[in-house]
Design an enzyme around this catalytic site. Structure first.
Site, PDB file in Angstrom:
ATOM      1  N   TYR A   1      39.136  71.112 -19.378  1.00  0.00           N
ATOM      2  CA  TYR A   1      38.093  70.896 -18.367  1.00  0.00           C
ATOM      3  C   TYR A   1      38.598  71.133 -16.940  1.00  0.00           C
ATOM      4  CZ  TYR A   1      34.697  69.124 -21.765  1.00  0.00           C
ATOM      5  OH  TYR A   1      33.785  69.012 -22.798  1.00  0.00           O
TER       6      TYR A   1
ATOM      7  N   LYS B   1      31.653  65.970 -29.876  1.00  0.00           N
ATOM      8  CA  LYS B   1      32.468  65.102 -29.023  1.00  0.00           C
ATOM      9  C   LYS B   1      32.731  63.747 -29.704  1.00  0.00           C
ATOM     10  CE  LYS B   1      30.957  67.302 -24.708  1.00  0.00           C
ATOM     11  NZ  LYS B   1      30.462  67.058 -23.314  1.00  0.00           N
TER      12      LYS B   1
ATOM     13  N   ASN C   1      27.836  62.898 -24.328  1.00  0.00           N
ATOM     14  CA  ASN C   1      26.626  63.647 -24.681  1.00  0.00           C
ATOM     15  C   ASN C   1      26.762  64.513 -25.933  1.00  0.00           C
ATOM     16  OD1 ASN C   1      28.224  65.585 -23.548  1.00  0.00           O
ATOM     17  ND2 ASN C   1      26.754  66.278 -22.017  1.00  0.00           N
TER      18      ASN C   1
ATOM     19  N   HIS D   1      29.585  69.960 -26.913  1.00  0.00           N
ATOM     20  CA  HIS D   1      29.887  70.959 -25.886  1.00  0.00           C
ATOM     21  C   HIS D   1      29.349  72.320 -26.331  1.00  0.00           C
ATOM     22  CE1 HIS D   1      32.253  73.342 -23.014  1.00  0.00           C
ATOM     23  NE2 HIS D   1      32.490  74.170 -24.030  1.00  0.00           N
TER      24      HIS D   1
ATOM     25  N   THR E   1      22.368  68.758 -20.188  1.00  0.00           N
ATOM     26  CA  THR E   1      23.585  67.940 -20.108  1.00  0.00           C
ATOM     27  C   THR E   1      23.262  66.457 -20.228  1.00  0.00           C
ATOM     28  OG1 THR E   1      24.506  69.621 -18.622  1.00  0.00           O
ATOM     29  CG2 THR E   1      25.626  67.484 -18.691  1.00  0.00           C
TER      30      THR E   1
ATOM     31  N   GLU F   1      37.707  79.470 -24.380  1.00  0.00           N
ATOM     32  CA  GLU F   1      37.674  78.150 -25.030  1.00  0.00           C
ATOM     33  C   GLU F   1      38.017  78.257 -26.520  1.00  0.00           C
ATOM     34  OE1 GLU F   1      34.341  76.413 -21.900  1.00  0.00           O
ATOM     35  OE2 GLU F   1      33.762  76.725 -24.006  1.00  0.00           O
TER      36      GLU F   1
ATOM     37  N   ARG G   1      23.038  76.935 -26.096  1.00  0.00           N
ATOM     38  CA  ARG G   1      22.684  76.007 -25.005  1.00  0.00           C
ATOM     39  C   ARG G   1      21.258  75.490 -25.208  1.00  0.00           C
ATOM     40  NH1 ARG G   1      26.849  74.452 -21.323  1.00  0.00           N
ATOM     41  NH2 ARG G   1      25.075  73.723 -20.120  1.00  0.00           N
TER      42      ARG G   1
ATOM     43  N   ARG H   1      21.484  67.096 -28.217  1.00  0.00           N
ATOM     44  CA  ARG H   1      21.791  66.010 -27.274  1.00  0.00           C
ATOM     45  C   ARG H   1      20.680  64.969 -27.254  1.00  0.00           C
ATOM     46  NH1 ARG H   1      24.691  69.825 -22.679  1.00  0.00           N
ATOM     47  NH2 ARG H   1      26.858  69.381 -23.297  1.00  0.00           N
TER      48      ARG H   1
ATOM     49  N   PHE I   1      33.539  63.056 -11.847  1.00  0.00           N
ATOM     50  CA  PHE I   1      33.576  62.525 -13.210  1.00  0.00           C
ATOM     51  C   PHE I   1      34.746  63.073 -14.036  1.00  0.00           C
ATOM     52  CE2 PHE I   1      30.627  66.161 -13.138  1.00  0.00           C
ATOM     53  CZ  PHE I   1      31.160  66.976 -14.138  1.00  0.00           C
TER      54      PHE I   1
HETATM   55  P1  IDP Z   1      27.576  70.972 -19.862  1.00  0.00           P
HETATM   56  O1  IDP Z   1      28.444  70.297 -20.908  1.00  0.00           O
HETATM   57  O2  IDP Z   1      26.100  70.768 -20.153  1.00  0.00           O
HETATM   58  O3  IDP Z   1      27.930  72.418 -19.657  1.00  0.00           O
HETATM   59  P2  IDP Z   1      28.965  70.403 -17.377  1.00  0.00           P
HETATM   60  O4  IDP Z   1      28.315  70.328 -16.041  1.00  0.00           O
HETATM   61  O5  IDP Z   1      29.793  71.614 -17.691  1.00  0.00           O
HETATM   62  O6  IDP Z   1      27.826  70.199 -18.495  1.00  0.00           O
HETATM   63  O7  IDP Z   1      29.849  69.091 -17.535  1.00  0.00           O
HETATM   64  C1  IDP Z   1      30.816  69.004 -18.554  1.00  0.00           C
HETATM   65  C2  IDP Z   1      30.716  67.643 -19.192  1.00  0.00           C
HETATM   66  O8  IDP Z   1      31.081  66.638 -18.242  1.00  0.00           O
HETATM   67  C3  IDP Z   1      29.297  67.218 -19.650  1.00  0.00           C
HETATM   68  O9  IDP Z   1      28.958  67.747 -20.901  1.00  0.00           O
HETATM   69  C4  IDP Z   1      29.444  65.697 -19.679  1.00  0.00           C
HETATM   70  O10 IDP Z   1      30.152  65.267 -20.849  1.00  0.00           O
HETATM   71  C5  IDP Z   1      30.332  65.446 -18.474  1.00  0.00           C
HETATM   72  N1  IDP Z   1      29.548  65.165 -17.258  1.00  0.00           N
HETATM   73  C6  IDP Z   1      28.809  66.033 -16.539  1.00  0.00           C
HETATM   74  N2  IDP Z   1      28.234  65.446 -15.474  1.00  0.00           N
HETATM   75  C7  IDP Z   1      28.645  64.145 -15.520  1.00  0.00           C
HETATM   76  C8  IDP Z   1      28.392  63.009 -14.678  1.00  0.00           C
HETATM   77  O11 IDP Z   1      27.692  63.083 -13.655  1.00  0.00           O
HETATM   78  N3  IDP Z   1      28.985  61.830 -15.046  1.00  0.00           N
HETATM   79  C9  IDP Z   1      29.789  61.736 -16.168  1.00  0.00           C
HETATM   80  N4  IDP Z   1      30.050  62.781 -16.961  1.00  0.00           N
HETATM   81  C10 IDP Z   1      29.479  63.970 -16.667  1.00  0.00           C
HETATM   82 MG    MG Z   2      29.714  73.237 -18.996  1.00  0.00          MG
END
Ligand code: IDP
Ligand code: MG
Length: 138
Positions: A50, A10, A113, A116, A92, A127, A86, A103, A58
Protein backbone atom coordinates in the site's frame (compact mmCIF):
# COMPACT_ATOMS: atom_id res chain seq x y z
CA UNK A 1 -6.01 -3.51 -22.65
CA UNK A 2 -5.12 -6.33 -20.25
CA UNK A 3 -7.68 -8.93 -19.17
CA UNK A 4 -6.22 -9.45 -15.69
CA UNK A 5 -6.95 -8.05 -12.27
CA UNK A 6 -5.65 -8.77 -8.77
CA UNK A 7 -7.72 -9.28 -5.62
CA UNK A 8 -7.33 -10.02 -1.93
CA UNK A 9 -10.08 -11.24 0.36
CA UNK A 10 -9.18 -9.12 3.38
CA UNK A 11 -8.76 -10.29 7.02
CA UNK A 12 -12.26 -9.18 8.09
CA UNK A 13 -13.99 -11.32 5.45
CA UNK A 14 -11.70 -14.30 6.12
CA UNK A 15 -12.40 -14.05 9.88
CA UNK A 16 -16.14 -13.66 9.24
CA UNK A 17 -16.20 -16.92 7.21
CA UNK A 18 -16.96 -15.37 3.81
CA UNK A 19 -14.19 -16.90 1.63
CA UNK A 20 -16.53 -19.43 -0.01
CA UNK A 21 -19.38 -17.02 -0.64
CA UNK A 22 -17.03 -14.40 -2.11
CA UNK A 23 -15.32 -16.93 -4.42
CA UNK A 24 -18.76 -18.10 -5.58
CA UNK A 25 -19.69 -14.53 -6.56
CA UNK A 26 -16.36 -14.14 -8.39
CA UNK A 27 -17.03 -17.37 -10.31
CA UNK A 28 -20.63 -16.44 -11.10
CA UNK A 29 -19.43 -13.11 -12.49
CA UNK A 30 -17.30 -14.98 -15.03
CA UNK A 31 -13.78 -14.54 -13.70
CA UNK A 32 -11.26 -17.36 -14.15
CA UNK A 33 -8.81 -17.95 -11.30
CA UNK A 34 -5.29 -17.74 -12.73
CA UNK A 35 -3.50 -17.91 -9.35
CA UNK A 36 -4.66 -18.15 -5.73
CA UNK A 37 -3.25 -18.62 -2.22
CA UNK A 38 -4.11 -18.03 1.42
CA UNK A 39 -1.32 -16.16 3.19
CA UNK A 40 -0.63 -13.55 5.86
CA UNK A 41 1.10 -10.22 5.27
CA UNK A 42 3.68 -8.90 7.73
CA UNK A 43 3.20 -5.23 8.65
CA UNK A 44 6.23 -4.48 6.48
CA UNK A 45 4.81 -6.31 3.44
CA UNK A 46 1.42 -4.61 3.90
CA UNK A 47 3.27 -1.29 3.99
CA UNK A 48 5.01 -2.11 0.71
CA UNK A 49 1.80 -3.22 -0.98
CA UNK A 50 0.00 0.00 0.00
CA UNK A 51 3.04 2.29 -0.43
CA UNK A 52 1.03 4.48 -2.84
CA UNK A 53 -1.17 5.46 0.15
CA UNK A 54 1.68 6.23 2.56
CA UNK A 55 0.86 9.94 2.87
CA UNK A 56 -2.82 9.25 3.56
CA UNK A 57 -4.06 9.59 7.17
CA UNK A 58 -5.38 6.01 7.21
CA UNK A 59 -2.11 4.36 6.06
CA UNK A 60 -1.06 3.10 9.52
CA UNK A 61 -4.52 1.76 10.28
CA UNK A 62 -4.70 0.10 6.85
CA UNK A 63 -1.32 -1.64 7.23
CA UNK A 64 -2.19 -2.83 10.76
CA UNK A 65 -5.52 -4.20 9.55
CA UNK A 66 -4.12 -5.90 6.45
CA UNK A 67 -1.47 -7.68 8.55
CA UNK A 68 -3.92 -8.63 11.33
CA UNK A 69 -5.03 -11.98 9.88
CA UNK A 70 -5.06 -14.27 6.89
CA UNK A 71 -5.91 -13.06 3.40
CA UNK A 72 -6.70 -14.86 0.15
CA UNK A 73 -4.78 -13.38 -2.79
CA UNK A 74 -5.70 -14.15 -6.39
CA UNK A 75 -5.09 -13.15 -9.99
CA UNK A 76 -8.31 -13.17 -12.01
CA UNK A 77 -8.86 -13.26 -15.76
CA UNK A 78 -11.82 -11.92 -17.73
CA UNK A 79 -12.44 -9.51 -20.57
CA UNK A 80 -12.42 -5.97 -19.09
CA UNK A 81 -11.26 -7.49 -15.78
CA UNK A 82 -10.24 -4.35 -13.85
CA UNK A 83 -13.43 -2.36 -14.45
CA UNK A 84 -15.79 -5.32 -14.20
CA UNK A 85 -14.22 -6.43 -10.92
CA UNK A 86 -14.50 -2.91 -9.42
CA UNK A 87 -18.20 -3.03 -10.35
CA UNK A 88 -18.56 -6.45 -8.68
CA UNK A 89 -16.92 -5.33 -5.41
CA UNK A 90 -18.67 -1.95 -5.14
CA UNK A 91 -17.67 1.37 -3.58
CA UNK A 92 -14.78 1.61 -1.10
CA UNK A 93 -17.23 2.52 1.67
CA UNK A 94 -19.81 -0.30 1.94
CA UNK A 95 -22.37 2.27 3.04
CA UNK A 96 -22.18 3.69 -0.50
CA UNK A 97 -21.90 0.33 -2.32
CA UNK A 98 -24.68 -0.94 -4.60
CA UNK A 99 -26.92 -3.76 -3.42
CA UNK A 100 -25.52 -7.17 -4.36
CA UNK A 101 -21.89 -6.03 -4.49
CA UNK A 102 -19.31 -7.94 -2.44
CA UNK A 103 -18.55 -4.97 -0.19
CA UNK A 104 -22.25 -4.27 0.40
CA UNK A 105 -22.83 -7.91 1.35
CA UNK A 106 -19.69 -8.72 3.33
CA UNK A 107 -17.70 -5.62 4.43
CA UNK A 108 -17.64 -4.45 8.04
CA UNK A 109 -16.73 -0.79 7.45
CA UNK A 110 -14.86 1.69 5.23
CA UNK A 111 -11.49 0.44 6.50
CA UNK A 112 -12.41 -3.24 6.89
CA UNK A 113 -14.10 -3.56 3.53
CA UNK A 114 -13.78 -7.27 2.73
CA UNK A 115 -11.94 -7.17 -0.59
CA UNK A 116 -9.32 -5.44 -2.73
CA UNK A 117 -9.52 -4.89 -6.48
CA UNK A 118 -6.81 -3.34 -8.68
CA UNK A 119 -7.54 0.13 -10.05
CA UNK A 120 -5.67 -0.18 -13.39
CA UNK A 121 -4.19 -2.75 -15.77
CA UNK A 122 -0.68 -1.65 -14.79
CA UNK A 123 -1.35 -2.00 -11.06
CA UNK A 124 -3.00 -5.39 -11.62
CA UNK A 125 0.30 -6.69 -13.04
CA UNK A 126 2.40 -5.06 -10.31
CA UNK A 127 0.12 -6.36 -7.54
CA UNK A 128 -0.16 -9.86 -9.01
CA UNK A 129 3.62 -10.19 -9.25
CA UNK A 130 3.93 -8.98 -5.63
CA UNK A 131 2.32 -12.29 -4.56
CA UNK A 132 2.88 -14.77 -7.41
CA UNK A 133 5.88 -15.85 -9.47
CA UNK A 134 5.42 -16.74 -13.15
CA UNK A 135 5.47 -20.44 -12.15
CA UNK A 136 2.43 -19.92 -9.90
CA UNK A 137 0.24 -18.41 -12.65
CA UNK A 138 -1.84 -20.76 -14.79
P1 IDP B 1 -10.16 0.95 -2.95
O1 IDP B 1 -9.76 -0.27 -2.14
O2 IDP B 1 -11.66 1.00 -3.16
O3 IDP B 1 -9.39 1.08 -4.23
P2 IDP B 1 -8.47 3.05 -1.87
O4 IDP B 1 -8.81 4.50 -1.88
O5 IDP B 1 -7.43 2.56 -2.84
O6 IDP B 1 -9.84 2.22 -2.05
O7 IDP B 1 -8.03 2.69 -0.38
C1 IDP B 1 -7.37 1.47 -0.11
C2 IDP B 1 -7.98 0.87 1.13
O8 IDP B 1 -7.70 1.70 2.26
C3 IDP B 1 -9.52 0.75 1.13
O9 IDP B 1 -9.97 -0.39 0.45
C4 IDP B 1 -9.81 0.68 2.63
O10 IDP B 1 -9.52 -0.63 3.16
C5 IDP B 1 -8.78 1.64 3.19
N1 IDP B 1 -9.32 3.01 3.33
C6 IDP B 1 -9.62 3.88 2.35
N2 IDP B 1 -10.09 5.04 2.84
C7 IDP B 1 -10.07 4.90 4.19
C8 IDP B 1 -10.43 5.77 5.28
O11 IDP B 1 -10.84 6.93 5.09
N3 IDP B 1 -10.27 5.27 6.54
C9 IDP B 1 -9.79 4.00 6.77
N4 IDP B 1 -9.44 3.17 5.78
C10 IDP B 1 -9.58 3.59 4.51
MG1 MG C 1 -7.35 1.31 -4.50
Amino acid sequence: MSNLTFTMIKPDAVQDGHIGAILAKINEAGFRIKAMKMTKLSAEKAGQFYEVHKERPFYGELCAFMSSGHIVAAILEKENAVADFRTLIGATNPANAEEGTIRKMFARSLGENAIHGSDSDQNALIEGSFFFSALEQF
